[in-house]
Design a protein around this motif. Structure first.
Motif, PDB file in Angstrom:
ATOM      1  N   ARG A 101     -55.711  -8.948  39.623  1.00 46.62           N
ATOM      2  CA  ARG A 101     -55.481 -10.114  38.770  1.00 46.62           C
ATOM      3  C   ARG A 101     -55.720  -9.831  37.287  1.00 46.62           C
ATOM      4  O   ARG A 101     -55.950 -10.737  36.502  1.00 46.62           O
ATOM      5  N   GLY A 102     -55.683  -8.542  36.911  1.00 45.23           N
ATOM      6  CA  GLY A 102     -55.806  -8.192  35.506  1.00 45.23           C
ATOM      7  C   GLY A 102     -57.230  -7.899  35.080  1.00 45.23           C
ATOM      8  O   GLY A 102     -58.192  -8.160  35.806  1.00 45.23           O
ATOM      9  N   VAL A 118     -52.786  -6.208  32.674  1.00 43.38           N
ATOM     10  CA  VAL A 118     -52.723  -5.656  34.020  1.00 43.38           C
ATOM     11  C   VAL A 118     -52.449  -4.162  33.936  1.00 43.38           C
ATOM     12  O   VAL A 118     -51.448  -3.740  33.351  1.00 43.38           O
ATOM     13  N   SER A 142     -52.919 -13.437  36.542  1.00 43.78           N
ATOM     14  CA  SER A 142     -52.777 -12.288  35.660  1.00 43.78           C
ATOM     15  C   SER A 142     -52.079 -12.636  34.349  1.00 43.78           C
ATOM     16  O   SER A 142     -52.098 -11.837  33.412  1.00 43.78           O
ATOM     17  N   GLN A 152     -62.328  -9.029  36.689  1.00 38.69           N
ATOM     18  CA  GLN A 152     -61.682  -8.704  35.412  1.00 38.69           C
ATOM     19  C   GLN A 152     -62.393  -7.576  34.685  1.00 38.69           C
ATOM     20  O   GLN A 152     -61.862  -7.045  33.707  1.00 38.69           O
TER      21      GLN A 152
END
Length: 259
Positions: free
Chosen positions: A153-154, A164, A186, A126
């Protein structure tokens, strides 16, 4: 053109009954849609928000259950590892070893996964950009990995939220040919639910369709017959009954592009 791949299953192993319910539906979808589907479930959710959150049955029992699913339903298996010592025994059962996003820079974990000879799916942290993922991939490949996937996954966006940046997908496609969109995680709001991770599953389909436009070659959906009763990621898991509609649209888009 690389065939679309789907990863689906419950967030965590809750019971054999749940695994079988989901696996049976995935087999139906695999056969009816001629889709490549990997079954996913975690034997241990080692990164839960609270010490009191459900983590799963543990490695020994969890791997036994995943082995039964693999043998009974002929589905390839993907699961997470969190510690280097888990790589070898997990590789005896599972076809893909997944490196959690928080751990994607853990050298010993990447090396151990790579040495098993299994596919290694590295989830993008992240706090990293898509281009940054060339370094974890390099660690895995230099340690003997035969195939590496990357998963978007953001990124952290202030407190208790993710955003995202879909540009990460084409950036990561310059590193590896298989880039997967994690449509479940996400939409999380990490730690945003009074001691649990919250989120909003309404946006899961949109994450998939947007990722398709940016070139994603795979899609990750956590699914559950009754997600609100799920023991992990309840707010973000997709209803199992809704998976077919999304898959059909993604596969149809593939067909349209080939035509």
């Amino acid at each position: 053109m690389m065939k679309t791949l789907f990863i689906a299953g419950p967030c965590v192993i809750e019971s054999m009954e749940l695994l079988e319910t989901v696996a049976a539906e995935l087999v139906r979808l695999r056969d009816s849609l001629q889709a490549d589907i990997f079954f996913k479930a975690s034997f241990d959710k080692a990164n839960r928000t609270s010490l009191h959150s459900f983590r799963g049955p543990g490695m020994d029992k969890g791997l036994q259950m995943l082995r039964e699913i693999k043998e009974r339903y002929a589905l390839p298996i993907l699961t997470d590892i969190h510690e280097s010592y888990q790589a070898a025994p997990v590789a005896e059962v599972c076809d893909v070893l997944q490196i959690p996003a928080f751990l994607c820079r853990q050298t010993d974990l990447l090396v151990a996964a790579a040495k098993t000879g299994r596919i290694v799916n590295i989830k993008k942290a992240q706090f990293l950009s898509g281009k940054d993922m060339r370094y974890p991939v390099g660690k895995a490949l230099e340690s003997g990995a035969k195939e590496v996937w990357l998963t978007e996954r953001g990124n952290c966006f202030g407190y208790n939220n993710l955003v995202v940046d879909f540009r990460n997908i084409p950036d990561m496609l310059e590193i590896v040919p298989r880039v997967i969109m994690d449509c479940t995680h996400s939409v999380q709001r990490p730690g945003g639910g009074n001691g649990v991770t919250s989120g909003d599953r309404r946006f899961v389909p949109s994450m998939a369709y947007a990722a398709k436009a940016f070139g994603a070659t795979g899609y990750f959906f956590e699914v559950h017959p009754d997600p609100d009763k799920g023991l992990s990621d309840a707010a973000n898991m997709l209803y199992l009954k809704d998976l077919e509609t999304i898959m059909r649209r993604l596969i149809k888009t593939d067909t349209d592009e080939r035509d």
